[in-house]
Scaffold this motif. Structure first.
Motif, PDB file in Angstrom:
ATOM      1  N   GLU A 142      53.157  85.696 -22.490  1.00 46.35           N
ATOM      2  CA  GLU A 142      52.065  86.011 -21.574  1.00 46.35           C
ATOM      3  C   GLU A 142      52.651  86.245 -20.182  1.00 46.35           C
ATOM      4  OE1 GLU A 142      48.852  86.257 -22.214  1.00 46.35           O
ATOM      5  OE2 GLU A 142      48.592  85.310 -24.187  1.00 46.35           O
ATOM      6  N   LEU A 143      52.178  87.298 -19.515  1.00 43.03           N
ATOM      7  CA  LEU A 143      52.705  87.656 -18.200  1.00 43.03           C
ATOM      8  C   LEU A 143      51.844  87.049 -17.095  1.00 43.03           C
ATOM      9  CD1 LEU A 143      53.594  91.413 -18.802  1.00 43.03           C
ATOM     10  CD2 LEU A 143      54.825  89.339 -19.494  1.00 43.03           C
ATOM     11  N   LEU A 144      52.468  86.814 -15.947  1.00 48.25           N
ATOM     12  CA  LEU A 144      51.763  86.262 -14.800  1.00 48.25           C
ATOM     13  C   LEU A 144      51.035  87.364 -14.038  1.00 48.25           C
ATOM     14  CD1 LEU A 144      54.425  83.788 -13.336  1.00 48.25           C
ATOM     15  CD2 LEU A 144      52.784  83.433 -15.202  1.00 48.25           C
ATOM     16  N   PRO A 145      49.954  87.017 -13.320  1.00 41.55           N
ATOM     17  CA  PRO A 145      49.240  88.037 -12.542  1.00 41.55           C
ATOM     18  C   PRO A 145      49.876  88.338 -11.193  1.00 41.55           C
ATOM     19  CG  PRO A 145      48.094  85.945 -12.395  1.00 41.55           C
ATOM     20  CD  PRO A 145      49.231  85.745 -13.353  1.00 41.55           C
ATOM     21  N   GLU A 146      50.883  87.531 -10.791  1.00 35.77           N
ATOM     22  CA  GLU A 146      51.515  87.712  -9.489  1.00 35.77           C
ATOM     23  C   GLU A 146      52.998  88.009  -9.669  1.00 35.77           C
ATOM     24  OE1 GLU A 146      51.892  83.332 -10.531  1.00 35.77           O
ATOM     25  OE2 GLU A 146      50.255  84.795 -10.542  1.00 35.77           O
ATOM     26  N   ASP A 147      53.657  88.321  -8.564  1.00 34.61           N
ATOM     27  CA  ASP A 147      55.108  88.530  -8.565  1.00 34.61           C
ATOM     28  C   ASP A 147      55.758  87.396  -9.355  1.00 34.61           C
ATOM     29  OD1 ASP A 147      57.890  88.519  -7.786  1.00 34.61           O
ATOM     30  OD2 ASP A 147      57.362  89.704  -6.020  1.00 34.61           O
ATOM     31  N   ASP A 148      56.496  87.768 -10.409  1.00 31.12           N
ATOM     32  CA  ASP A 148      56.996  86.762 -11.349  1.00 31.12           C
ATOM     33  C   ASP A 148      58.491  86.508 -11.240  1.00 31.12           C
ATOM     34  OD1 ASP A 148      57.961  89.140 -12.363  1.00 31.12           O
ATOM     35  OD2 ASP A 148      57.027  88.948 -14.333  1.00 31.12           O
ATOM     36  N   ARG A 149      59.160  87.040 -10.220  1.00 29.33           N
ATOM     37  CA  ARG A 149      60.608  86.895 -10.113  1.00 29.33           C
ATOM     38  C   ARG A 149      60.984  85.476  -9.694  1.00 29.33           C
ATOM     39  NH1 ARG A 149      62.165  89.633  -5.632  1.00 29.33           N
ATOM     40  NH2 ARG A 149      60.004  89.313  -4.977  1.00 29.33           N
ATOM     41  N   VAL A 150      62.040  84.969 -10.315  1.00 27.21           N
ATOM     42  CA  VAL A 150      62.636  83.696  -9.919  1.00 27.21           C
ATOM     43  C   VAL A 150      64.097  83.975  -9.598  1.00 27.21           C
ATOM     44  CG1 VAL A 150      63.196  81.345 -10.609  1.00 27.21           C
ATOM     45  CG2 VAL A 150      61.070  82.399 -11.405  1.00 27.21           C
ATOM     46  N   GLU A 151      64.460  83.841  -8.342  1.00 28.90           N
ATOM     47  CA  GLU A 151      65.841  84.055  -7.919  1.00 28.90           C
ATOM     48  C   GLU A 151      66.607  82.734  -8.039  1.00 28.90           C
ATOM     49  OE1 GLU A 151      67.002  86.946  -7.308  1.00 28.90           O
ATOM     50  OE2 GLU A 151      65.241  88.163  -6.837  1.00 28.90           O
ATOM     51  N   LEU A 152      67.786  82.798  -8.621  1.00 29.67           N
ATOM     52  CA  LEU A 152      68.637  81.623  -8.809  1.00 29.67           C
ATOM     53  C   LEU A 152      70.007  81.898  -8.185  1.00 29.67           C
ATOM     54  CD1 LEU A 152      67.779  80.978 -12.578  1.00 29.67           C
ATOM     55  CD2 LEU A 152      66.901  79.688 -10.612  1.00 29.67           C
ATOM     56  N   PRO A 153      70.095  81.924  -6.860  1.00 22.78           N
ATOM     57  CA  PRO A 153      71.348  82.331  -6.220  1.00 22.78           C
ATOM     58  C   PRO A 153      72.538  81.444  -6.571  1.00 22.78           C
ATOM     59  CG  PRO A 153      69.805  81.420  -4.616  1.00 22.78           C
ATOM     60  CD  PRO A 153      69.039  81.636  -5.877  1.00 22.78           C
ATOM     61  N   ALA A 154      72.306  80.178  -6.916  1.00 26.12           N
ATOM     62  CA  ALA A 154      73.399  79.298  -7.336  1.00 26.12           C
ATOM     63  C   ALA A 154      73.687  79.421  -8.826  1.00 26.12           C
ATOM     64  CB  ALA A 154      73.065  77.844  -6.991  1.00 26.12           C
ATOM     65  N   GLY A 155      72.857  80.170  -9.536  1.00 22.35           N
ATOM     66  CA  GLY A 155      73.061  80.387 -10.962  1.00 22.35           C
ATOM     67  C   GLY A 155      72.489  79.269 -11.815  1.00 22.35           C
ATOM     68  N   ALA A 156      72.175  79.614 -13.056  1.00 20.40           N
ATOM     69  CA  ALA A 156      71.708  78.637 -14.045  1.00 20.40           C
ATOM     70  C   ALA A 156      72.141  79.126 -15.421  1.00 20.40           C
ATOM     71  CB  ALA A 156      70.190  78.478 -13.987  1.00 20.40           C
ATOM     72  N   ARG A 157      72.351  78.181 -16.322  1.00 20.49           N
ATOM     73  CA  ARG A 157      72.788  78.507 -17.675  1.00 20.49           C
ATOM     74  C   ARG A 157      71.608  78.428 -18.634  1.00 20.49           C
ATOM     75  NH1 ARG A 157      78.344  78.644 -18.379  1.00 20.49           N
ATOM     76  NH2 ARG A 157      79.606  77.559 -16.809  1.00 20.49           N
ATOM     77  N   ALA A 158      71.644  79.286 -19.631  1.00 21.35           N
ATOM     78  CA  ALA A 158      70.629  79.259 -20.672  1.00 21.35           C
ATOM     79  C   ALA A 158      70.754  77.988 -21.499  1.00 21.35           C
ATOM     80  CB  ALA A 158      70.763  80.481 -21.570  1.00 21.35           C
ATOM     81  N   GLU A 159      69.601  77.510 -21.960  1.00 21.48           N
ATOM     82  CA  GLU A 159      69.537  76.433 -22.946  1.00 21.48           C
ATOM     83  C   GLU A 159      69.047  77.055 -24.244  1.00 21.48           C
ATOM     84  OE1 GLU A 159      70.392  73.268 -22.720  1.00 21.48           O
ATOM     85  OE2 GLU A 159      70.964  73.322 -20.596  1.00 21.48           O
ATOM     86  N   VAL A 160      69.871  77.001 -25.283  1.00 17.99           N
ATOM     87  CA  VAL A 160      69.530  77.635 -26.550  1.00 17.99           C
ATOM     88  C   VAL A 160      68.755  76.649 -27.418  1.00 17.99           C
ATOM     89  CG1 VAL A 160      70.434  78.711 -28.640  1.00 17.99           C
ATOM     90  CG2 VAL A 160      71.508  79.165 -26.426  1.00 17.99           C
ATOM     91  N   ALA A 161      67.583  77.082 -27.886  1.00 18.28           N
ATOM     92  CA  ALA A 161      66.731  76.224 -28.705  1.00 18.28           C
ATOM     93  C   ALA A 161      66.963  76.433 -30.196  1.00 18.28           C
ATOM     94  CB  ALA A 161      65.256  76.478 -28.361  1.00 18.28           C
ATOM     95  N   ASP A 162      67.370  77.643 -30.576  1.00 22.52           N
ATOM     96  CA  ASP A 162      67.546  77.942 -32.006  1.00 22.52           C
ATOM     97  C   ASP A 162      68.734  78.880 -32.176  1.00 22.52           C
ATOM     98  OD1 ASP A 162      67.364  78.418 -34.687  1.00 22.52           O
ATOM     99  OD2 ASP A 162      65.326  79.222 -34.666  1.00 22.52           O
ATOM    100  N   ALA A 163      69.928  78.307 -32.140  1.00 18.74           N
ATOM    101  CA  ALA A 163      71.149  79.116 -32.214  1.00 18.74           C
ATOM    102  C   ALA A 163      71.293  79.822 -33.544  1.00 18.74           C
ATOM    103  CB  ALA A 163      72.368  78.238 -31.955  1.00 18.74           C
ATOM    104  N   ALA A 164      70.623  79.330 -34.590  1.00 16.85           N
ATOM    105  CA  ALA A 164      70.766  79.924 -35.918  1.00 16.85           C
ATOM    106  C   ALA A 164      69.866  81.131 -36.134  1.00 16.85           C
ATOM    107  CB  ALA A 164      70.474  78.873 -36.987  1.00 16.85           C
ATOM    108  N   HIS A 165      68.956  81.393 -35.223  1.00 24.69           N
ATOM    109  CA  HIS A 165      68.044  82.528 -35.416  1.00 24.69           C
ATOM    110  C   HIS A 165      68.844  83.835 -35.371  1.00 24.69           C
ATOM    111  CE1 HIS A 165      64.713  85.300 -34.993  1.00 24.69           C
ATOM    112  NE2 HIS A 165      63.873  84.300 -35.244  1.00 24.69           N
ATOM    113  N   PRO A 166      68.619  84.747 -36.317  1.00 27.02           N
ATOM    114  CA  PRO A 166      69.417  85.985 -36.341  1.00 27.02           C
ATOM    115  C   PRO A 166      69.268  86.847 -35.099  1.00 27.02           C
ATOM    116  CG  PRO A 166      67.593  86.076 -37.918  1.00 27.02           C
ATOM    117  CD  PRO A 166      67.686  84.658 -37.458  1.00 27.02           C
ATOM    118  N   ALA A 167      68.178  86.702 -34.365  1.00 25.70           N
ATOM    119  CA  ALA A 167      68.001  87.519 -33.162  1.00 25.70           C
ATOM    120  C   ALA A 167      68.988  87.166 -32.061  1.00 25.70           C
ATOM    121  CB  ALA A 167      66.568  87.382 -32.630  1.00 25.70           C
TER     122      ALA A 167
END
Length: 248
Positions: A142-167
């Motif tokens: 679901e998309l937000l009705p307002e500007d949806d950008r989140v800037e992470l100038p210090a960076g952030a790493r992904a957290e993988v919930a399902d590494a086995a999913h073929p996608a």
């Protein structure tokens, strides 16, 4: 091998140079698709790139044109560029409803991937505006009705919930830092495979007989810095996995 259409990932930059009392303007054309193109072609896929400035006139307008592809990727290109063909916007003539055609094509078995950027999802100042279109219901978020950008100038790493999913293409280990993303909400029935800053980064779902997926950060700078999109082997695994899952 899948046939992939990537729409967007290009832009024109205009700069004004002021030197004392004099000034002049320069323009440049920039293509951001190359990391994604190389990753997909390296896995054997056939990639067609439709630059953003050509999309208003050339984006496929019906099921027959879309049938040339297995997967359509929308990356950093707003809804207006797909909806407003020149005959509609410039000459006020009726034309094809291309987002309706894309929705129908996915429902009949096509694959759709939206990648983040300033003109993806809702986007900068809400100008991407996909929330206001029929394509919104196709996405697994679901998309937000307002500007949806989140800037992470210090960076952030992904957290993988399902590494086995073929996608996710079998990617293993820690992901490099990302510098921003579009904030979205999970849609009921969809699968969130990875998060960034606790928000969906990779989500997938079914729509009719087809499939849709999102990667809410970028596939090229600035949100995807070089350690992510140029130096990390997992880049091709993630985007290759998404395209291959979408193609069924």
């Amino acid at each position: 091998m899948s046939r992939v259409l990537i729409a967007g990932e290009s832009w024109v930059t205009q700069s004004t140079h002021i030197k004392g009392v004099d000034s002049f303007t320069t323009s440049s054309y920039v293509v951001g698709v190359e990391p994604l193109r190389r990753a997909l072609e390296g896995r054997g896929h056939q990639v067609t790139h439709l630059p953003a400035h050509l999309a208003p006139a050339q984006f496929p307008g019906d099921a027959a044109a879309l049938a040339e592809y297995d997967v359509v990727v929308l990356s950093d290109i707003g809804a207006n560029s797909l909806q407003l063909a020149p005959e509609v916007f410039e000459r006020a003539r009726r034309g094809a409803d291309r987002l309706e055609a894309l929705r129908g094509w996915v429902g009949e078995g096509g694959g759709l991937l939206m990648i983040g950027g300033y003109l993806s999802f809702t986007g900068f100042e809400a100008k991407a505006a996909f929330r206001n279109t029929v394509l919104h219901e196709v996405l697994p978020v679901e998309l937000l009705p307002e500007d949806d950008r989140v800037e992470l100038p210090a960076g952030a790493r992904a957290e993988v919930a399902d590494a086995a999913h073929p996608a996710l293409g079998g990617v293993d280990g820690a992901w490099p830092h990302l510098l921003g993303y579009n904030r979205v909400r999970p849609r009921a029935g969809a699968e969130v495979l990875a998060t960034l800053n606790a928000d969906p980064l990779v989500a997938v779902g079914a729509y009719g007989s087809g499939r849709s997926a999102v990667f809410t950060s970028d596939c090229s700078p600035h949100w995807a810095p070089e350690p992510f999109c140029e130096e990390w082997d997992g880049y091709a695994e993630v985007f290759g996995g998404l395209v291959e899952w979408l193609a069924g």
